[in-house]
Design a protein around this motif. Structure first.
Motif, PDB file in Angstrom:
ATOM      1  N   SER A  21      25.354 -65.149 -27.359  1.00 56.91           N
ATOM      2  CA  SER A  21      26.069 -65.395 -28.609  1.00 56.91           C
ATOM      3  C   SER A  21      26.786 -66.736 -28.549  1.00 56.91           C
ATOM      4  O   SER A  21      27.007 -67.290 -27.464  1.00 56.91           O
ATOM      5  CB  SER A  21      27.080 -64.268 -28.895  1.00 56.91           C
ATOM      6  N   HIS A  22      27.149 -67.233 -29.734  1.00 53.35           N
ATOM      7  CA  HIS A  22      27.736 -68.575 -29.827  1.00 53.35           C
ATOM      8  C   HIS A  22      28.982 -68.587 -30.705  1.00 53.35           C
ATOM      9  O   HIS A  22      29.100 -67.798 -31.645  1.00 53.35           O
ATOM     10  CB  HIS A  22      26.711 -69.559 -30.389  1.00 53.35           C
ATOM     11  N   GLY A  28      28.230 -72.212 -33.254  1.00 55.17           N
ATOM     12  CA  GLY A  28      28.455 -70.989 -34.010  1.00 55.17           C
ATOM     13  C   GLY A  28      29.473 -71.217 -35.118  1.00 55.17           C
ATOM     14  O   GLY A  28      30.173 -72.229 -35.132  1.00 55.17           O
ATOM     15  N   ILE A  29      29.574 -70.255 -36.041  1.00 56.05           N
ATOM     16  CA  ILE A  29      30.535 -70.418 -37.141  1.00 56.05           C
ATOM     17  C   ILE A  29      31.816 -69.626 -36.929  1.00 56.05           C
ATOM     18  O   ILE A  29      32.789 -69.828 -37.652  1.00 56.05           O
ATOM     19  CB  ILE A  29      29.915 -70.013 -38.496  1.00 56.05           C
ATOM     20  N   LEU A  30      31.836 -68.717 -35.948  1.00 51.24           N
ATOM     21  CA  LEU A  30      33.043 -67.937 -35.672  1.00 51.24           C
ATOM     22  C   LEU A  30      33.770 -68.502 -34.459  1.00 51.24           C
ATOM     23  O   LEU A  30      33.141 -68.922 -33.481  1.00 51.24           O
ATOM     24  CB  LEU A  30      32.687 -66.463 -35.411  1.00 51.24           C
ATOM     25  N   THR A  31      35.090 -68.506 -34.515  1.00 52.38           N
ATOM     26  CA  THR A  31      35.871 -68.915 -33.356  1.00 52.38           C
ATOM     27  C   THR A  31      35.697 -67.863 -32.258  1.00 52.38           C
ATOM     28  O   THR A  31      35.256 -66.732 -32.529  1.00 52.38           O
ATOM     29  CB  THR A  31      37.355 -69.025 -33.701  1.00 52.38           C
ATOM     30  N   PRO A  32      36.041 -68.183 -31.014  1.00 51.38           N
ATOM     31  CA  PRO A  32      35.965 -67.174 -29.960  1.00 51.38           C
ATOM     32  C   PRO A  32      36.758 -65.914 -30.301  1.00 51.38           C
ATOM     33  O   PRO A  32      36.304 -64.787 -30.021  1.00 51.38           O
ATOM     34  CB  PRO A  32      36.547 -67.903 -28.745  1.00 51.38           C
ATOM     35  N   ILE A  49      29.444 -64.488 -24.143  1.00 45.34           N
ATOM     36  CA  ILE A  49      29.525 -65.701 -24.959  1.00 45.34           C
ATOM     37  C   ILE A  49      28.815 -66.798 -24.178  1.00 45.34           C
ATOM     38  O   ILE A  49      29.177 -67.103 -23.038  1.00 45.34           O
ATOM     39  CB  ILE A  49      30.979 -66.076 -25.262  1.00 45.34           C
ATOM     40  N   THR A  50      27.786 -67.372 -24.805  1.00 45.34           N
ATOM     41  CA  THR A  50      26.909 -68.322 -24.105  1.00 45.34           C
ATOM     42  C   THR A  50      26.762 -69.591 -24.939  1.00 45.34           C
ATOM     43  O   THR A  50      25.668 -69.906 -25.416  1.00 45.34           O
ATOM     44  CB  THR A  50      25.533 -67.685 -23.858  1.00 45.34           C
ATOM     45  N   LEU A  58      35.502 -69.690 -23.702  1.00 49.35           N
ATOM     46  CA  LEU A  58      35.695 -68.448 -22.951  1.00 49.35           C
ATOM     47  C   LEU A  58      37.168 -68.069 -22.716  1.00 49.35           C
ATOM     48  O   LEU A  58      37.527 -66.902 -22.871  1.00 49.35           O
ATOM     49  CB  LEU A  58      34.945 -68.528 -21.621  1.00 49.35           C
ATOM     50  N   PRO A  59      38.038 -69.018 -22.352  1.00 42.90           N
ATOM     51  CA  PRO A  59      39.442 -68.625 -22.143  1.00 42.90           C
ATOM     52  C   PRO A  59      40.077 -68.011 -23.390  1.00 42.90           C
ATOM     53  O   PRO A  59      40.791 -66.998 -23.284  1.00 42.90           O
ATOM     54  CB  PRO A  59      40.119 -69.943 -21.759  1.00 42.90           C
ATOM     55  N   GLU A  60      39.828 -68.592 -24.565  1.00 45.92           N
ATOM     56  CA  GLU A  60      40.399 -68.036 -25.798  1.00 45.92           C
ATOM     57  C   GLU A  60      39.877 -66.624 -26.048  1.00 45.92           C
ATOM     58  O   GLU A  60      40.646 -65.726 -26.432  1.00 45.92           O
ATOM     59  CB  GLU A  60      40.047 -68.927 -26.995  1.00 45.92           C
ATOM     60  N   ALA A  61      38.591 -66.421 -25.827  1.00 46.95           N
ATOM     61  CA  ALA A  61      38.004 -65.094 -26.037  1.00 46.95           C
ATOM     62  C   ALA A  61      38.646 -64.073 -25.110  1.00 46.95           C
ATOM     63  O   ALA A  61      38.999 -62.959 -25.528  1.00 46.95           O
ATOM     64  CB  ALA A  61      36.500 -65.155 -25.807  1.00 46.95           C
TER      65      ALA A  61
END
Length: 290
Positions: A21-22, A28-32, A49-50, A58-61
């Motif tokens: 996913s992005h 991508g169109i969505l933030t983490p 998340i790739t 990744l840190p925000e997610a």
């Protein structure tokens, strides 16, 4: 022992996995934050998340999952663009250490290549009277690296083409007015960096490279020789025939099987977790993950 097998089948049916996913960290169109919340809404149990050639989202997610106690396991991942016999091939790394120096060094080089490519695309667009494309595309990249997808969104929004598909066909894809080959590493380099970071290397969406079966088998064979671990067997918008073909190839080359939606945005009925479960004939890449 029949009841153990029965419980295993029941458990596996309940687990929803999306390992591709992005976010806005790439194209991508969505933030983490938005992505992990959507994953929760879609009842996804395990999400990777790739983003393309970056681990910045990744840190925000992770922070969002911890802060809001979301019931989704986040797999740290990255999708690395590579060149193989003049074709752009993507390698997904799963369960990577995002502080690993070899991985970070490779991603820094990939980032420079993406910037150079974007500038060259903009220069080619200017030659067909589409000016300031790089600056315009930056509005769609949220300040991160400008990709072809961001150029495509700019072209659609400004009426140069009707949709993303036409943007790639007319301007950005091979044969298009503004096509620029990717400037990236080789497959072996990507796999080595992923392994250095403690991860597993996955050949992303094998059936989307427009290769004959013979060439696809050659690609998978070399990927295996370089140390690759798995191929994506279950993908979005996929026929049952394609699913079974990829499952057969995974077994033929003794590779694990992964699955992922390759989610970028909510178009063409594409959504997180909306892939067919892996066939029972393959071994899931997550079979021995804790």
């Amino acid at each position: 022992m029949w009841y153990i097998t029965r419980l295993k089948i029941i458990f596996e049916k309940k687990v929803i996995v999306d390992l591709h996913s992005h976010t806005t960290a790439s194209d991508g169109i969505l933030t983490p934050t938005e992505l992990v919340k959507r994953a929760t809404d879609n009842q996804i149990n395990m999400l990777a998340i790739t983003d393309h050639d970056t681990i910045k989202g990744l840190p925000e997610a992770k922070e969002t999952i911890v802060r809001e106690n979301l019931p989704v396991k986040l797999i740290y991942g990255v999708e690395i663009s590579t060149i193989w016999k003049n074709s752009e091939i993507h390698i997904v790394g799963l369960n990577v250490d995002i502080e690993n120096s070899q991985l970070l060094e490779l991603l820094l080089a990939q980032e420079k290549g993406r910037i150079d490519r974007a500038i060259s695309i903009s220069e080619k667009l200017a030659k067909v009277n589409i000016h300031d494309a790089y600056q315009q595309a930056q509005q769609y990249s949220k300040g991160d690296i400008v990709s072809r997808a961001h150029f495509a969104r700019f072209l659609v929004a400004n009426g140069y083409v009707k949709d993303m598909k036409r943007a790639f066909k007319k301007y950005l894809g091979k044969g298009g007015y503004a096509y620029v080959p990717a400037n990236c590493c080789g497959i072996a380099d990507a796999i080595n960096a992923i392994h250095s970071a403690g991860g597993q290397a996955v050949l992303a969406h094998p059936s989307r490279y427009d290769l004959t079966l013979t060439k696809l088998k050659l690609l998978i064979s070399e990927f295996k020789t370089f140390g690759g671990d798995a191929i994506e067997v279950s993908q979005s918008r996929q026929t049952q025939d394609d699913l079974q073909k990829l499952a057969k190839l995974a077994n033929e080359f003794e590779l694990l099987a992964s699955q992922g939606s390759d989610f970028h945005d909510l178009v063409n009925y594409l959504d997180l977790g909306k892939t067919t479960p892996l066939p029972g004939s393959v071994t899931p890449i997550w079979h021995d993950w804790v």
